[in-house]
Design an enzyme around this catalytic site. Structure first.
Site, PDB file in Angstrom:
ATOM      1  N   ASP A  14       0.780 -25.044 -72.045  1.00  0.00           N
ATOM      2  CA  ASP A  14       1.250 -26.271 -71.333  1.00  0.00           C
ATOM      3  C   ASP A  14       2.777 -25.931 -70.713  1.00  0.00           C
ATOM      4  OD1 ASP A  14       1.822 -29.764 -72.055  1.00  0.00           O
ATOM      5  OD2 ASP A  14       2.693 -28.560 -70.660  1.00  0.00           O
ATOM      6  N   ILE A  15       2.930 -25.692 -69.533  1.00  0.00           N
ATOM      7  CA  ILE A  15       4.063 -25.106 -68.986  1.00  0.00           C
ATOM      8  C   ILE A  15       5.186 -26.014 -69.390  1.00  0.00           C
ATOM      9  CG2 ILE A  15       3.825 -26.541 -66.602  1.00  0.00           C
ATOM     10  CD1 ILE A  15       4.689 -23.665 -65.190  1.00  0.00           C
ATOM     11  N   ASN A  28       3.951 -31.544 -54.243  1.00  0.00           N
ATOM     12  CA  ASN A  28       3.647 -31.854 -52.865  1.00  0.00           C
ATOM     13  C   ASN A  28       4.754 -32.042 -52.035  1.00  0.00           C
ATOM     14  OD1 ASN A  28       4.627 -34.675 -52.952  1.00  0.00           O
ATOM     15  ND2 ASN A  28       3.157 -35.169 -54.435  1.00  0.00           N
ATOM     16  N   GLY A  36      -1.168 -33.942 -62.331  1.00  0.00           N
ATOM     17  CA  GLY A  36      -1.341 -32.781 -62.688  1.00  0.00           C
ATOM     18  C   GLY A  36      -0.208 -32.081 -63.424  1.00  0.00           C
ATOM     19  N   VAL A  37       0.266 -30.718 -62.986  1.00  0.00           N
ATOM     20  CA  VAL A  37       1.390 -30.209 -63.480  1.00  0.00           C
ATOM     21  C   VAL A  37       2.892 -30.968 -62.907  1.00  0.00           C
ATOM     22  CG1 VAL A  37       2.877 -28.341 -63.104  1.00  0.00           C
ATOM     23  CG2 VAL A  37       0.502 -27.841 -63.426  1.00  0.00           C
ATOM     24  N   ASP A  38       2.838 -31.570 -61.745  1.00  0.00           N
ATOM     25  CA  ASP A  38       3.926 -32.321 -61.005  1.00  0.00           C
ATOM     26  C   ASP A  38       4.200 -33.504 -61.990  1.00  0.00           C
ATOM     27  OD1 ASP A  38       4.404 -33.546 -57.630  1.00  0.00           O
ATOM     28  OD2 ASP A  38       5.686 -32.788 -59.366  1.00  0.00           O
ATOM     29  N   GLY A 127      -5.765 -26.958 -58.625  1.00  0.00           N
ATOM     30  CA  GLY A 127      -6.396 -28.205 -59.158  1.00  0.00           C
ATOM     31  C   GLY A 127      -6.558 -29.263 -57.998  1.00  0.00           C
ATOM     32  N   TYR A 129      -5.436 -29.408 -55.236  1.00  0.00           N
ATOM     33  CA  TYR A 129      -5.540 -28.867 -53.835  1.00  0.00           C
ATOM     34  C   TYR A 129      -6.608 -27.855 -53.736  1.00  0.00           C
ATOM     35  CZ  TYR A 129      -0.902 -30.858 -52.534  1.00  0.00           C
ATOM     36  OH  TYR A 129       0.108 -31.605 -52.064  1.00  0.00           O
TER      37      TYR A 129
HETATM   38  N1  APR Z   1       0.672 -26.829 -67.634  1.00  0.00           N
HETATM   39  C1  APR Z   1       0.105 -25.900 -67.103  1.00  0.00           C
HETATM   40  N2  APR Z   1      -0.930 -26.084 -66.072  1.00  0.00           N
HETATM   41  C2  APR Z   1      -1.224 -27.177 -65.829  1.00  0.00           C
HETATM   42  C3  APR Z   1      -0.833 -28.380 -66.682  1.00  0.00           C
HETATM   43  C4  APR Z   1       0.315 -28.035 -67.462  1.00  0.00           C
HETATM   44  N3  APR Z   1       0.973 -29.323 -68.191  1.00  0.00           N
HETATM   45  N4  APR Z   1      -1.209 -29.525 -66.251  1.00  0.00           N
HETATM   46  C5  APR Z   1      -2.385 -29.178 -65.036  1.00  0.00           C
HETATM   47  N5  APR Z   1      -2.359 -27.915 -65.014  1.00  0.00           N
HETATM   48  C6  APR Z   1      -2.980 -26.862 -64.123  1.00  0.00           C
HETATM   49  C7  APR Z   1      -4.278 -27.326 -63.632  1.00  0.00           C
HETATM   50  O1  APR Z   1      -5.113 -27.436 -64.606  1.00  0.00           O
HETATM   51  C8  APR Z   1      -4.550 -26.513 -62.268  1.00  0.00           C
HETATM   52  O2  APR Z   1      -5.220 -25.423 -62.959  1.00  0.00           O
HETATM   53  O3  APR Z   1      -2.291 -26.698 -62.960  1.00  0.00           O
HETATM   54  C9  APR Z   1      -3.226 -25.981 -61.879  1.00  0.00           C
HETATM   55  C10 APR Z   1      -2.523 -26.886 -60.481  1.00  0.00           C
HETATM   56  O4  APR Z   1      -3.083 -28.242 -60.749  1.00  0.00           O
HETATM   57  P1  APR Z   1      -2.130 -29.152 -60.097  1.00  0.00           P
HETATM   58  O5  APR Z   1      -1.329 -29.737 -61.031  1.00  0.00           O
HETATM   59  O6  APR Z   1      -3.376 -30.447 -59.636  1.00  0.00           O
HETATM   60  O7  APR Z   1      -1.696 -28.720 -58.596  1.00  0.00           O
HETATM   61  P2  APR Z   1      -2.192 -28.402 -57.217  1.00  0.00           P
HETATM   62  O8  APR Z   1      -3.728 -28.068 -57.394  1.00  0.00           O
HETATM   63  O9  APR Z   1      -1.128 -27.499 -56.478  1.00  0.00           O
HETATM   64  O10 APR Z   1      -2.050 -29.801 -56.340  1.00  0.00           O
HETATM   65  C11 APR Z   1      -0.870 -30.180 -55.988  1.00  0.00           C
HETATM   66  O11 APR Z   1      -1.428 -32.367 -57.182  1.00  0.00           O
HETATM   67  O12 APR Z   1      -0.212 -33.462 -58.954  1.00  0.00           O
HETATM   68  C12 APR Z   1      -0.242 -33.370 -57.690  1.00  0.00           C
HETATM   69  O13 APR Z   1       1.881 -33.887 -56.646  1.00  0.00           O
HETATM   70  C13 APR Z   1       1.073 -32.762 -56.798  1.00  0.00           C
HETATM   71  O14 APR Z   1       0.249 -33.427 -54.725  1.00  0.00           O
HETATM   72  C14 APR Z   1       0.323 -32.332 -55.624  1.00  0.00           C
HETATM   73  C15 APR Z   1      -0.898 -31.733 -56.009  1.00  0.00           C
END
Ligand code: APR
Length: 179
Positions: A14-15, A28, A36-38, A127, A129
């Site tokens: 978990d980052i 975004n 998600g990560v955000d 994720g 995207y």
């Molecule tokens: N630690 C590490 N990796 C994570 C975590 C975490 N805590 N939570 C999710 N992930 C992984 C997901 O499983 C995926 O493999 O991060 C990767 C990227 O997924 P997203 O967070 O959905 O990011 P992204 O695909 O770039 O989409 C960005 O999602 O959350 C919104 O605001 C964000 O609009 C933006 C979009």
């Protein structure tokens, strides 16, 4: 995979729990948080991070895909958070590979400019995207390797994968690159 002085390593985790100089957020263009990560980074890091993102928005507007901005890290075990915006996957013929590579390179450049030695990336764009992770992993790792070949300031570039399958995909991509 060691490139010069830089260790490039995919690992499961978990980052928000990584102790590094820079944690990279998959943000975004609005820079106002999300899922998600955000969502995880803003939840764990606390409101200061969003406050700084708002200031950046006021100053320069949002953050275009492929670009990156930097803030403090709030309660996270890091010095900075680099917020980068990956491309939304639209089939692969709308410049997605180039934008994804830029997101990694611009994040590394900002981290290096701020004296970072260790950087942790999530799997950007794979994720919400929708970027196919096999393709994204190759771009992510080759961007990191190219950067490490051109610059020797970083000790570690970590890729933090949220599932065993994703980790396996990155390990296979690293093996292909390292070969
Ligand atoms: N630690 C590490 N990796 C994570 C975590 C975490 N805590 N939570 C999710 N992930 C992984 C997901 O499983 C995926 O493999 O991060 C990767 C990227 O997924 P997203 O967070 O959905 O990011 P992204 O695909 O770039 O989409 C960005 O999602 O959350 C919104 O605001 C964000 O609009 C933006 C979009």
């Amino acid at each position: 995979m060691k490139i010069g002085a830089t260790e490039i390593l995919p690992k499961r985790g978990d980052i928000t729990r990584e102790s590094v100089d820079v944690i990279v957020n998959a943000a975004n263009s609005d820079l106002l948080g999300g899922g998600g990560v955000d969502g995880a980074i803003h939840r764990a890091g606390g409101p200061e991070i969003l406050a700084e993102c708002r200031e950046i928005r006021t100053r320069q507007g949002g953050c275009p895909a492929g670009e990156a901005v930097i803030t403090g890290a709030g309660r996270l075990a890091a010095k900075y958070v680099v917020h980068t915006v990956g491309p939304v996957w639209r089939g692969g013929n709308e410049g997605e590979p180039k934008l994804l590579r830029s997101a990694y390179r611009n994040s590394l450049a900002l981290a290096a400019e701020h004296g970072a030695k260790t950087v942790a990336f999530p799997s950007i764009s794979t994720g919400v995207y929708g970027y196919p992770i096999e393709k994204a992993a190759g771009i992510a790792l080759s961007a990191a390797r190219e950067w490490a070949e051109e610059h020797d300031g970083l000790e570690e570039i970590r890729f933090i994968l949220f599932s065993d399958d994703d980790l396996e995909t990155y390990k296979k991509a690293a093996a292909r690159l390292g070969a």
